[in-house]
Design an enzyme around this catalytic site. Structure first.
Site: not given
Length: 395
Positions: A86, A129, A167, A170, A220, A223, A252-253, A256
């Protein structure tokens, strides 16, 4: 990225938990002018207790080098194909569309239900971010994994650059969306971002990848928790699009988080003593979140207090990220790395193991005590330049 007082923590996390530093016995904290000369994975002590460094030992360098295949294979496999991932524009109005201005008005209408408390937290998350250059710089301080030229072909260097690239989306997305709401004063936000990148951060990882990847494993997840909670609160406030944005960032976090925790899995297989000692060392220092040096150039001068501390207080009071979350994350990592069942450890590593097992409950007890103490005080409010100096409750 990303936690309370930090990062932590903000980020992204984005803050360190509010609890006093763990005290140790005087025997363990005593000063010394001699350096440790054996190959223990422990600590070099020079001059006094405050200069303790968890230095990477020769056999640990070999551990990291031996993990190159893992970094190039399993680790890189946790990143997504850029052409399929995305991008911020997927969630924003199309400037070429005839409905562009109408869609912005819809964003502003939906955001009317977002409370000032949640808006402060969202802006703090955004700022955390956006300070991404600092986090890439931190990863490139780690021995044996850093990108020495800026374009190294090593798996570790490629991981750092591609993680950073993922990252980077974000902050871009959150920044554009917050601007479109019309509820944020963007200039002090931009000033805070610039000041934060200029100030950097000190996660106390001692240039050691063992410590660095324990830090990122925790950060991570912190977050992910923070963005996940803001997603839920945005949905409750009637902004389903903002909820989706926070949710996709949290996902996403989470991916990660898995990557960094698998690094410690691999370290543990090769050097169990070093893995436990590194985990305990970072927990004793406490996780300092990436945004702990945020500064809008106004808040401290006006209030005499640190901007990050007041932001973190809002995040904790609103339930976005709390000391209990900090304890839960520690609990998760203890279980994830199976700390309790590790055997064959050195005496020092067994002491670290025992220390780690006790900490989540200790943190929760301190958090409960802190809540009772805070309840006895009257409410306190403070204004934030990020939301046009509107006041929110900070305790």
């Amino acid at each position: 990225m990303f936690t309370l007082s930090s990062k932590t923590s903000l980020p992204h996390a984005l803050f360190t938990a509010k609890h006093p530093r763990q005290k140790t016995s005087s025997n363990k904290r005593c000063a010394t002018t001699k350096a440790v000369v054996n190959d223990s994975p422990r600590i070099i002590v020079e001059n006094d207790a405050e200069t303790k460094k968890f230095r990477l030992r020769d056999h640990q360098r070999e551990v990291i080098r031996d993990m190159s295949g893992f970094a190039g294979g399993e680790l890189m496999g946790l990143l997504k194909d850029t052409n399929k991932n995305w991008q911020p524009q997927d969630f924003l109005p199309d400037p070429e569309s005839e409905q562009f201005l109408e869609e912005i008005k819809e964003i502003q209408e939906r955001s009317k239900g977002i409370s000032d408390d949640l808006m402060v937290v969202l802006v703090g998350d955004l700022i955390t971010e956006e300070a991404l250059p600092t986090y890439m710089n931190m990863l490139n301080t780690l021995e044996e994994t850093k990108d020495t030229t800026g374009a190294d072909g090593t798996p570790w260097a490629q991981w750092t650059r591609k993680w950073t690239a993922e990252e980077n989306r974000h902050g871009d997305l959150m920044n554009k969306y917050m601007w479109m709401t019309g509820k944020c004063n963007m200039k002090p936000i931009e000033t805070t971002i610039q000041n934060l990148i200029g100030s950097g951060m000190n996660p106390k990882t001692d240039n050691n990848p063992y410590l660095g990847f324990v830090y990122t494993s925790f950060q991570e997840r912190a977050t992910k928790v923070s963005h996940g909670n803001t997603a839920r609160m945005a949905l409750e406030a009637g902004d389903d699009k903002l909820a989706k944005i926070c949710g996709i960032i949290a996902a996403d976090e989470g991916r990660h988080e898995i990557a960094y925790q698998r690094i410690i899995d691999e370290v543990k297989k090769r050097d169990p003593d070093g893995a436990v000692l590194a985990f305990a060392d970072m927990m004793r220092k406490q996780i300092t979140m990436p945004a702990h040096l945020m500064d809008d150039g106004q808040h401290r001068a006006r209030t005499g207090r640190d901007l990050f501390s007041d932001f973190a207080a809002v995040a904790e009071r609103s339930g976005v990220y709390t000391a209990d979350d900090y304890a839960d994350i520690m609990d998760h990592l203890i279980k994830r790395w199976e700390i309790n069942s590790m055997t064959g450890l050195s005496v020092e590593a067994m002491e670290a193991q025992e220390y780690l097992m006790k900490q989540p409950d200790r943190i929760r007890k301190l958090a409960a005590f802190g809540k009772k103490k805070a309840a006895k005080k009257g409410p306190m409010t403070e204004s934030f330049s990020w939301i046009f100096d509107r006041e929110v409750q900070i305790n």
